[in-house]
Design an enzyme around this catalytic site. Structure first.
Site, mmCIF file in Angstrom:
data_model
loop_
_atom_site.group_PDB
_atom_site.id
_atom_site.type_symbol
_atom_site.label_atom_id
_atom_site.label_comp_id
_atom_site.label_asym_id
_atom_site.label_seq_id
_atom_site.Cartn_x
_atom_site.Cartn_y
_atom_site.Cartn_z
ATOM 1 N N HIS A 408 0.809 -1.219 0.000
ATOM 2 C CA HIS A 408 0.000 0.000 0.000
ATOM 3 C C HIS A 408 0.845 1.273 0.000
ATOM 4 O O HIS A 408 0.303 2.376 -0.084
ATOM 5 C CB HIS A 408 -0.940 -0.004 1.207
ATOM 6 C CG HIS A 408 -2.265 0.647 0.934
ATOM 7 N ND1 HIS A 408 -2.554 1.298 -0.232
ATOM 8 C CD2 HIS A 408 -3.385 0.742 1.691
ATOM 9 C CE1 HIS A 408 -3.783 1.769 -0.189
ATOM 10 N NE2 HIS A 408 -4.316 1.442 0.974
ATOM 11 N N ASP A 412 -2.273 1.756 -4.521
ATOM 12 C CA ASP A 412 -3.515 2.090 -3.825
ATOM 13 C C ASP A 412 -4.620 1.119 -4.207
ATOM 14 O O ASP A 412 -4.485 0.333 -5.153
ATOM 15 C CB ASP A 412 -3.938 3.521 -4.146
ATOM 16 C CG ASP A 412 -2.961 4.551 -3.591
ATOM 17 O OD1 ASP A 412 -2.396 4.291 -2.515
ATOM 18 O OD2 ASP A 412 -2.763 5.595 -4.239
#
Length: 436
Positions: A408, A412
């Site tokens: 992450h 995204d």
């Protein structure tokens, strides 16, 4: 007199040394050409060194557990019936085995003792192999502490087992003597976990093998490095299943290869990586390194229960036949410990097949330094809604779950979701009229 020197071979970029884990033959044994005689290990893979020609093993120049550099002579073979004099054997031994090796520990950990030079023998005459020196450096074991270890090997050699037992004892003493300090916010401090209540009657103590230790280390590191997020998607692969069932016998006869689903998954992932190249990246500090090549890692279970990840290099440049041949070759050689070190490094994205063991889905751990890994679940027949021009209906379809774990820091949810959906679309829209 003819003699053949067996060397540590070049094993890929960045690999400069290997640990001799096992001699498969003894000095004096006769060997055939291409017969494996020595097993070695790097931090990537175990492999075997074969005899370049038939003959008799005259001498091994290293011991099991020693670390040898690429290019070092580790054994000598002579024709059957020949013998080598002592001077010929001595002259072939690497000079560095006898010379003093010096290293320094990081300054922030160093003490007066650990900054001392570590020679090839302790003060009491115990031999210190290169592997033991390396472990001592990594674990901050001083020369004075090495002098306390009584080597259990031949000629008082300090073995890997000796130093690991010393380190474990040292750690245990530290845990017992270390005071428990209450953390901030007055939260109760966790007590050190103890196994003292277990005894030999109701438990079995199993020592991790070298590969399992590496896997454990890599998995912990990956979770510490990358904030993992996992997305899931259902995929209707009914058309793909029908096509594969229709074509597999013809494919076997024509190409001499079994057509599994894995090459098809690799092909779909490769196409999706071309569409979303920011998934084909790695992270270096605050920089993103985008790879302009696609190497697909293929997690493969070994008979030992361990896992290895052979790599399909330049997967984007191969057609389905080429991918299939490489998938089968790498998988077959992985299971019999015949992979070369450069065949398990350099991947830019990894696929793991959970469905091979009946699992529907899972949350795989990223293979560093990649930023994403795809798990494919078992293909199962399920009732599903089918949209038709006449309206919706219920039918039996072949459904599988894809799960994508991603880093992450750089991937995204939107990018991860779009990439995962694109892989699903390539599988769902597979051309059932495709010819091989």
């Amino acid at each position: 007199m003819a003699k053949i020197e067996i060397l540590i071979p070049a094993m890929g970029e960045g690999i400069t040394e290997a640990t001799i884990t096992q001699f498969l033959k003894k000095e004096g044994d006769l060997v055939e050409e291409e017969e494996s005689i020595i097993e070695i290990a790097t931090d990537k893979v175990d492999s075997e060194i074969p005899a370049p020609q038939s003959g008799k093993i005259a001498k091994f120049l290293f011991a099991e557990g020693d670390v040898a550099q690429v290019g070092d002579v580790i054994a000598i073979i002579v024709p059957d019936g020949d013998e080598l004099g002592d001077e010929e054997l001595v002259s072939s031994e690497p000079a560095k085995v006898e010379e003093e090796i010096v290293f320094e520990l990081p300054k922030e950990k160093a003490t007066v003792e650990t900054e001392a030079k570590l020679a090839s023998k302790t003060e009491n005459g115990s031999f210190i192999s290169p592997l033991v020196r390396k472990i001592a450096q990594e674990e901050n074991v001083s020369l004075q502490e090495l002098n306390q270890i009584e080597g259990s090997g031949e000629n008082k050699r300090i073995t890997k087992k000796d130093i690991l037992q010393f380190i474990e004892s040292k750690r245990s003493q530290a845990v017992v003597s270390e005071p428990i300090v209450a953390p901030l916010r007055s939260a109760p401090a966790p007590a050190p976990f103890s196994h003292q209540s277990y005894n030999g009657e109701n438990v079995e103590i199993i020592e991790m093998d070298r590969m399992r230790k590496l896997i454990a280390q890599y998995m912990v590191q990956s979770k510490q490095i990358s904030p993992h997020v996992t997305s899931f998607i259902d995929v209707d692969v009914t058309g793909l299943v029908k096509w594969r069932n229709k074509i597999k016998n013809e494919f076997l006869q024509k190409e001499g290869q079994k057509l599994t689903f894995t090459p098809i998954f690799v092909e779909a992932v490769t196409k999706a990586l071309k569409d979303y190249p920011m998934v084909n990246v790695s992270v270096d500090g605050d920089k993103i390194i985008r790879k302009k090549f696609i190497n697909i890692g293929m997690a493969t279970a070994l008979p030992s229960g361990n896992l290895i990840v052979p790599v399909i290099k330049s997967a984007d440049e191969k057609n389905l036949v080429g991918i299939t041949k490489q998938v089968n070759d790498l998988a077959d050689r992985a299971r019999v410990n015949k992979l070369q070190p450069d065949e398990i490094q350099g991947s830019t994205f990894t696929i793991t097949n959970l469905g091979a063991f009946g699992s529907t889905t899972g949350t795989p751990i990223i293979n560093q330094p990649e930023v994403a890994i795809l798990a494919v679940g078992a293909i199962k027949k399920k009732p599903a809604v089918i949209e038709t021009p006449q309206g919706d209906t219920i039918g039996i379809r072949n459904i599988m779950v894809l799960s994508l774990s991603y880093d992450h820091r750089v991937v995204d949810g939107a990018l991860g979701g779009m990439f995962l959906k694109r892989v699903a679309e390539y599988l769902e829209n597979f051309d059932m009229n495709r010819n091989i």
